[in-house]
Motif scaffolding. Structure first.
Motif, PDB file in Angstrom:
ATOM      1  N   UNK A 115     -24.683 -26.660  35.231  1.00  0.00           N
ATOM      2  CA  UNK A 115     -23.847 -26.487  34.212  1.00  0.00           C
ATOM      3  C   UNK A 115     -24.154 -27.438  33.336  1.00  0.00           C
ATOM      4  N   UNK A 143     -23.232 -22.099  32.299  1.00  0.00           N
ATOM      5  CA  UNK A 143     -23.375 -22.166  34.238  1.00  0.00           C
ATOM      6  C   UNK A 143     -24.593 -21.643  34.522  1.00  0.00           C
ATOM      7  N   UNK A 145     -23.807 -31.224  34.804  1.00  0.00           N
ATOM      8  CA  UNK A 145     -22.656 -31.542  36.189  1.00  0.00           C
ATOM      9  C   UNK A 145     -23.245 -30.580  37.209  1.00  0.00           C
ATOM     10  N   UNK A 162     -16.564 -28.574  41.901  1.00  0.00           N
ATOM     11  CA  UNK A 162     -15.264 -28.799  41.382  1.00  0.00           C
ATOM     12  C   UNK A 162     -15.111 -30.383  41.428  1.00  0.00           C
ATOM     13  N   UNK A 163     -16.089 -31.124  42.347  1.00  0.00           N
ATOM     14  CA  UNK A 163     -16.066 -32.575  42.714  1.00  0.00           C
ATOM     15  C   UNK A 163     -16.938 -33.201  41.677  1.00  0.00           C
ATOM     16  N   UNK A 164     -18.045 -32.327  41.146  1.00  0.00           N
ATOM     17  CA  UNK A 164     -19.002 -33.167  40.457  1.00  0.00           C
ATOM     18  C   UNK A 164     -18.738 -33.924  39.276  1.00  0.00           C
ATOM     19  N   UNK A 165     -19.404 -35.165  39.183  1.00  0.00           N
ATOM     20  CA  UNK A 165     -18.988 -35.745  37.823  1.00  0.00           C
ATOM     21  C   UNK A 165     -20.166 -35.128  36.890  1.00  0.00           C
ATOM     22  N   UNK A 166     -19.417 -35.331  35.665  1.00  0.00           N
ATOM     23  CA  UNK A 166     -20.439 -35.255  34.455  1.00  0.00           C
ATOM     24  C   UNK A 166     -21.336 -36.236  34.209  1.00  0.00           C
ATOM     25  N   UNK A 169     -22.594 -27.364  39.974  1.00  0.00           N
ATOM     26  CA  UNK A 169     -21.481 -26.486  40.050  1.00  0.00           C
ATOM     27  C   UNK A 169     -20.517 -26.717  41.179  1.00  0.00           C
TER      28      UNK A 169
END
Lengths: 116, 113
Positions: free
Chosen positions: B31, B50, B94, B98-102, B96
């Motif tokens: 992403x 994405x 980040x 839901x927990x990934x930090x940017x 792909x």
């Protein structure tokens, strides 16, 4: 749709006193929540994140946040402010999906001022 | 160290010019995002991608387009720059998840005169 509301645009504290930065979120699914900090003329840095494990999350530099689902809140706290904490803070939500195209949605930010 | 690199820190362009902002990440993230940051408004999402050649509109896509021909590179294009596009532009990437930090670049401060 997901959204984030930071309840204070500006918070002023004295050095050595507690810090509270308030954040409410709206999300259709189980969210992931983040706090980022931006010091003047610097890039964005992750302070901490909640990802459905423990509801009390500890971050860097003594900050922590508590996820409260019933209140849809994720407030950021620190027991004792330091002059170096003066910065802009952003609360961020990401909806709980691994599907393609999960963006991070930012609040409008809270500017923290710390006086000596 | 992970790195997101934006091609310019400062840009000054004239009204009506076509402007390209480039962003490269070295973390193999799926992403990538473009935000603009304005005082009192926080970071607002312009576009995100994405996957290669895939894109989604964010909250404020009008006047902008994007290109992602390679996984590591995400370009923001201002088709005809206007003064209300004067802003700080931030690129992020980040995983792909839901927990990934940017991870963010240092930003490009664009002034349109």
């Amino acid at each position: 749709a997901q959204s984030v509301t930071q309840l204070d645009s500006h918070v002023s504290v004295s050095e050595g006193t507690p810090v509270l930065l308030r954040c409410n979120y709206s999300s259709s699914y189980s969210p992931s929540l983040f706090w980022y900090v931006q010091h003047p003329n610097k890039g964005l840095q992750l302070l901490l994140k909640y990802t459905s494990a423990a509801t009390l999350v500890k971050g860097i530099n003594g900050f922590e946040a508590e996820f409260k689902k019933s209140e849809t809140s994720f407030h950021l706290t620190k027991p004792s402010a330091h002059m170096s904490d003066a910065a802009e803070y952003f609360c961020v939500v990401s909806e709980g999906s691994n599907q393609a195209g999960t963006a991070l949605i930012f609040g409008k930010g809270t500017t923290l001022s710390v006086s000596s | 160290d992970v790195k997101v690199t934006q091609s310019s820190r400062y840009l000054v362009k004239r009204t009506g010019e076509k402007v390209f902002l480039e962003c490269v990440q070295d973390m193999d993230h799926e992403n990538m995002f473009w935000y603009r940051q304005d005082p009192g408004l926080g970071l607002r999402l312009i576009y995100f991608s994405y996957d290669v050649k895939m894109k989604e509109k964010g909250d404020i896509p009008e006047g902008y387009s994007v290109s992602r021909e390679k996984k590591e590179r995400f370009s923001l294009i201002l088709e005809s720059a206007s003064t209300n596009q004067t802003s700080m532009y931030l690129c992020a990437s980040r995983l792909q998840s839901r927990n990934g930090e940017a991870f963010f670049g240092q930003g490009t401060r664009l002034t349109v005169v």
